[in-house]
Design a protein around this motif. Structure first.
Motif, PDB file in Angstrom:
ATOM      1  N   GLN A   5     -14.109   5.377   2.462  1.00 24.07           N
ATOM      2  CA  GLN A   5     -13.822   5.770   1.087  1.00 24.07           C
ATOM      3  C   GLN A   5     -15.126   5.940   0.330  1.00 24.07           C
ATOM      4  O   GLN A   5     -15.904   4.985   0.191  1.00 24.07           O
ATOM      5  CB  GLN A   5     -12.948   4.711   0.402  1.00 24.07           C
ATOM      6  CG  GLN A   5     -12.526   5.064  -1.013  1.00 24.07           C
ATOM      7  CD  GLN A   5     -11.523   4.060  -1.570  1.00 24.07           C
ATOM      8  OE1 GLN A   5     -10.600   3.635  -0.890  1.00 24.07           O
ATOM      9  NE2 GLN A   5     -11.717   3.669  -2.821  1.00 24.07           N
ATOM     10  N   TRP A  20     -12.037  -3.045  -1.038  1.00 19.10           N
ATOM     11  CA  TRP A  20     -12.068  -1.817  -1.834  1.00 19.10           C
ATOM     12  C   TRP A  20     -12.402  -2.063  -3.302  1.00 19.10           C
ATOM     13  O   TRP A  20     -12.942  -1.186  -3.979  1.00 19.10           O
ATOM     14  CB  TRP A  20     -10.715  -1.099  -1.725  1.00 19.10           C
ATOM     15  CG  TRP A  20      -9.700  -1.569  -2.735  1.00 19.10           C
ATOM     16  CD1 TRP A  20      -9.398  -0.983  -3.929  1.00 19.10           C
ATOM     17  CD2 TRP A  20      -8.884  -2.749  -2.661  1.00 19.10           C
ATOM     18  NE1 TRP A  20      -8.438  -1.719  -4.590  1.00 19.10           N
ATOM     19  CE2 TRP A  20      -8.101  -2.813  -3.836  1.00 19.10           C
ATOM     20  CE3 TRP A  20      -8.721  -3.768  -1.714  1.00 19.10           C
ATOM     21  CZ2 TRP A  20      -7.188  -3.843  -4.087  1.00 19.10           C
ATOM     22  CZ3 TRP A  20      -7.811  -4.776  -1.949  1.00 19.10           C
ATOM     23  CH2 TRP A  20      -7.063  -4.810  -3.119  1.00 19.10           C
ATOM     24  N   ASN A  21     -12.123  -3.267  -3.805  1.00 22.19           N
ATOM     25  CA  ASN A  21     -12.311  -3.560  -5.220  1.00 22.19           C
ATOM     26  C   ASN A  21     -13.621  -4.286  -5.512  1.00 22.19           C
ATOM     27  O   ASN A  21     -13.816  -4.811  -6.605  1.00 22.19           O
ATOM     28  CB  ASN A  21     -11.131  -4.376  -5.761  1.00 22.19           C
ATOM     29  CG  ASN A  21     -10.857  -5.630  -4.936  1.00 22.19           C
ATOM     30  OD1 ASN A  21     -11.550  -5.898  -3.947  1.00 22.19           O
ATOM     31  ND2 ASN A  21      -9.854  -6.396  -5.329  1.00 22.19           N
ATOM     32  N   ASN A  62      -8.782  -1.427   2.524  1.00 25.93           N
ATOM     33  CA  ASN A  62      -7.849  -0.960   1.491  1.00 25.93           C
ATOM     34  C   ASN A  62      -6.469  -0.646   2.051  1.00 25.93           C
ATOM     35  O   ASN A  62      -5.596  -0.182   1.313  1.00 25.93           O
ATOM     36  CB  ASN A  62      -8.412   0.255   0.755  1.00 25.93           C
ATOM     37  CG  ASN A  62      -8.568   1.468   1.651  1.00 25.93           C
ATOM     38  OD1 ASN A  62      -8.188   1.456   2.824  1.00 25.93           O
ATOM     39  ND2 ASN A  62      -9.163   2.523   1.109  1.00 25.93           N
ATOM     40  N   SER A  71      -4.959   2.884   1.440  1.00 28.23           N
ATOM     41  CA  SER A  71      -4.664   3.313   0.069  1.00 28.23           C
ATOM     42  C   SER A  71      -5.929   3.210  -0.766  1.00 28.23           C
ATOM     43  O   SER A  71      -6.572   2.151  -0.800  1.00 28.23           O
ATOM     44  CB  SER A  71      -3.558   2.435  -0.548  1.00 28.23           C
ATOM     45  OG  SER A  71      -3.427   2.669  -1.933  1.00 28.23           O
ATOM     46  N   ALA A  72      -6.297   4.284  -1.442  1.00 28.68           N
ATOM     47  CA  ALA A  72      -7.542   4.292  -2.212  1.00 28.68           C
ATOM     48  C   ALA A  72      -7.606   3.157  -3.225  1.00 28.68           C
ATOM     49  O   ALA A  72      -8.689   2.630  -3.517  1.00 28.68           O
ATOM     50  CB  ALA A  72      -7.696   5.634  -2.929  1.00 28.68           C
ATOM     51  N   ASN A  73      -6.477   2.764  -3.749  1.00 29.05           N
ATOM     52  CA  ASN A  73      -6.430   1.696  -4.751  1.00 29.05           C
ATOM     53  C   ASN A  73      -5.988   0.355  -4.169  1.00 29.05           C
ATOM     54  O   ASN A  73      -5.671  -0.569  -4.925  1.00 29.05           O
ATOM     55  CB  ASN A  73      -5.486   2.097  -5.885  1.00 29.05           C
ATOM     56  CG  ASN A  73      -5.982   3.305  -6.650  1.00 29.05           C
ATOM     57  OD1 ASN A  73      -7.176   3.416  -6.943  1.00 29.05           O
ATOM     58  ND2 ASN A  73      -5.087   4.238  -6.951  1.00 29.05           N
ATOM     59  N   SER A  95      -3.853  -2.572  -3.001  1.00 27.26           N
ATOM     60  CA  SER A  95      -2.529  -2.972  -3.500  1.00 27.26           C
ATOM     61  C   SER A  95      -2.606  -4.389  -4.033  1.00 27.26           C
ATOM     62  O   SER A  95      -3.486  -5.171  -3.631  1.00 27.26           O
ATOM     63  CB  SER A  95      -1.484  -2.907  -2.383  1.00 27.26           C
ATOM     64  OG  SER A  95      -1.671  -3.956  -1.448  1.00 27.26           O
ATOM     65  N   THR A 125       0.814  -1.217   0.000  1.00 28.90           N
ATOM     66  CA  THR A 125       0.000   0.000   0.000  1.00 28.90           C
ATOM     67  C   THR A 125       0.847   1.266   0.000  1.00 28.90           C
ATOM     68  O   THR A 125       0.316   2.363  -0.168  1.00 28.90           O
ATOM     69  CB  THR A 125      -0.908   0.033   1.235  1.00 28.90           C
ATOM     70  OG1 THR A 125      -0.093   0.039   2.420  1.00 28.90           O
ATOM     71  CG2 THR A 125      -1.841  -1.170   1.254  1.00 28.90           C
TER      72      THR A 125
END
Length: 278
Positions: A83, A266-267, A90, A93-95, A97, A44
């Protein structure tokens, strides 16, 4: 949530396990798989948080129930962030890892696809309002076990109970439970349904990609007189349920409640909803 604090005895146990690579791979192959892959995967960006996640993964995945009744949650909870109005795992981290995504894949096969946070378990209890619950498509029965700990009377069923049949989503692996709760067959579920529909039907991540399990289960329950459904999964067009399932929800059911504190990866786009018969 505070950092994980281990006793000296537990630290010694983990050190001995990690120092014996042959034993680690034999007794806990999925933990070994993660530790082998993690160093080559981007994290991350927060090395301290990533290391803390690794420690929780190893501790709870090898610790047994004496260390946690809900290891899935204890592993991911400190990695939850807000988020876009959602609570997601997450790692800050917004994306997310690639490293966290790899852990996600392993944890979903080890425990369940959806994350049973304490807040969501409380929400299910409130929606069910004292009624028993029947989970169909229960996998390892992990959610059934957590809801039972929360005080709900629940029975779980699956077309391929992992302790009785090969289940590609929840394969048998050394070092982890085949099931967390008794998981009956779909034939046993049919007998339960014929006896009484005075229960809340739980569909947690029913299969998508055109599989008809979700729509068939909902239609059969509704036709038998069932009145309450908890659906945990993605919206129409996602990874859970088929089109007929969502069409039936819209036609014959009303959305009564949604868990605002539900925790997802997150995904993913899953949520927890409570529906009542119109």
């Amino acid at each position: 949530m505070a950092n994980l604090v281990l006793t000296e005895e537990r630290r010694s146990e983990l050190a001995a396990l990690l120092d014996d690579d042959q034993r680690l791979h034999a007794e806990y192959p999925k933990v070994a798989e993660y530790l082998d892959a993690a160093p080559s995967l981007r994290g991350t960006g927060d090395d301290v948080a990533d290391a803390a996640f690794d420690l929780r993964f190893v501790h709870y995945a090898t610790g047994g129930v004496e260390h946690s009744q809900n290891p899935y949650w204890d592993i991911v909870a400190p990695s939850v962030s807000e988020q876009d109005g959602r609570r997601v795992v997450n790692g800050g981290s917004a994306n997310g890892s690639p490293r966290l995504a790899y852990a996600q894949m392993l944890l979903q096969a080890m425990y369940a696809y959806a994350i049973p946070s304490p807040e969501t378990l409380d929400w299910v209890c409130q929606f069910c309002d004292g009624k028993p619950v029947v989970e169909l498509g229960a996998g390892r029965g992990y959610w059934a076990a957590q809801l039972s700990h929360a005080g709900i009377v629940i029975d779980a069923y699956d077309s391929e109970p992992p302790d009785k049949a090969d289940n590609v989503s929840f394969p048998a692996t050394s070092g982890q439970k085949d099931v967390w709760s008794t998981v009956g067959t779909v034939q046993e579920y049919a007998q339960r349904l014929a006896a009484s529909v005075d229960f809340v039907l739980l569909l947690c991540w029913p299969p998508g990609w055109g599989a008809t399990m979700a729509s068939e289960a909902l239609a059969t329950f509704a036709d038998a007189g069932g009145e309450r459904v908890v659906f945990i999964g993605e919206p129409q067009g996602g990874k859970t349920g088929d089109d007929a399932f969502f069409e039936d929800l819209s036609a014959r059911w009303s959305l009564e409640s949604a868990d605002e504190k539900y925790v997802s990866w997150w995904n993913l786009g899953d949520s927890a909803q409570g529906w009542i018969k119109k």
